[in-house]
Scaffold this motif. Structure first.
Motif, short mmCIF file in Angstrom:
data_model
loop_
_atom_site.label_atom_id
_atom_site.label_comp_id
_atom_site.label_asym_id
_atom_site.label_seq_id
_atom_site.Cartn_x
_atom_site.Cartn_y
_atom_site.Cartn_z
N UNK A 1 0.93 -1.03 -0.07
CA UNK A 1 0.09 -0.14 -0.07
C UNK A 1 0.86 1.31 -0.15
N UNK A 2 0.78 2.12 -0.95
CA UNK A 2 1.76 3.15 -1.33
C UNK A 2 1.35 4.29 -0.29
N UNK A 3 0.10 4.54 0.38
CA UNK A 3 -0.08 5.57 1.23
C UNK A 3 -0.20 5.13 2.73
N UNK A 4 -0.03 4.03 2.87
CA UNK A 4 0.08 3.48 4.27
C UNK A 4 1.16 3.68 5.24
N UNK A 9 6.96 2.13 7.14
CA UNK A 9 7.73 1.77 8.13
C UNK A 9 8.39 0.42 7.65
N UNK A 10 7.70 -0.54 7.49
CA UNK A 10 8.10 -1.82 6.89
C UNK A 10 9.21 -1.73 5.99
N UNK A 44 4.09 -7.45 8.52
CA UNK A 44 4.74 -6.68 7.55
C UNK A 44 3.66 -6.63 6.16
N UNK A 45 3.04 -7.56 6.33
CA UNK A 45 1.97 -7.72 5.05
C UNK A 45 0.99 -6.66 5.55
N UNK A 46 0.38 -6.08 4.36
CA UNK A 46 -0.79 -4.93 4.82
C UNK A 46 -2.13 -6.03 4.92
N UNK A 47 -2.91 -5.65 6.01
CA UNK A 47 -4.16 -6.07 6.34
C UNK A 47 -4.86 -4.94 7.12
N UNK A 98 -3.99 -0.27 9.21
CA UNK A 98 -2.82 -1.59 8.81
C UNK A 98 -3.08 -1.94 10.33
N UNK A 99 -3.45 -3.48 10.37
CA UNK A 99 -3.67 -4.01 11.79
C UNK A 99 -2.33 -3.79 12.52
#
Length: 114
Positions: A1-4, A9-10, A44-47, A98-99
């Motif tokens: 996600x480019x805007x997350x 940070x990840x 690290x994975x976006x959820x 992002x959880x």
């Protein structure tokens, strides 16, 4: 996600004070701490939410909770107690979708919160 923010940070595009990191989970200090210990633990994975992560990859949710406990041990609060919080949705105070688990401790935490 480019805007997350947390995805940034990840990826290392936004600095953070990392306290633990593994292959699938990373933990860093909250920039606006609400307790002497306030660390965020994220995959690290976006959820977007904890419920979404539980549906998509319950094992990763388990890793996240296990890592939160290791943060509490490292921070010296596991024995005295700590709070683990997942805010889900704007009404609950989630501001970054992002959880993330908040690990809070180092002082008495009243109930109910808020």
């Amino acid at each position: 996600m480019t805007d997350c923010l947390f995805c940034k940070i990840v990826s290392g595009d936004v600095p953070a004070e990392i306290v633990r990191e593994g292959a699938r989970v990373i933990a860093f200090r909250d920039i606006n701490p609400q307790a002497p210990t306030h660390v965020l633990v994220i995959p690290r994975e976006h959820h977007p939410t904890a419920a979404g992560l539980a549906a998509a990859d319950p094992g990763l949710l388990g890793e996240l909770v296990g890592e939160a406990h290791r943060v509490a041990e490292d921070e010296g609060i596991a024995g005295t107690g700590y709070r683990l919080v997942f805010n889900t949705g704007a009404q609950a105070g989630q501001t970054v979708f992002h959880v993330h688990a908040h690990v809070l401790g180092g002082r008495g935490l009243n109930w109910p919160p808020g």
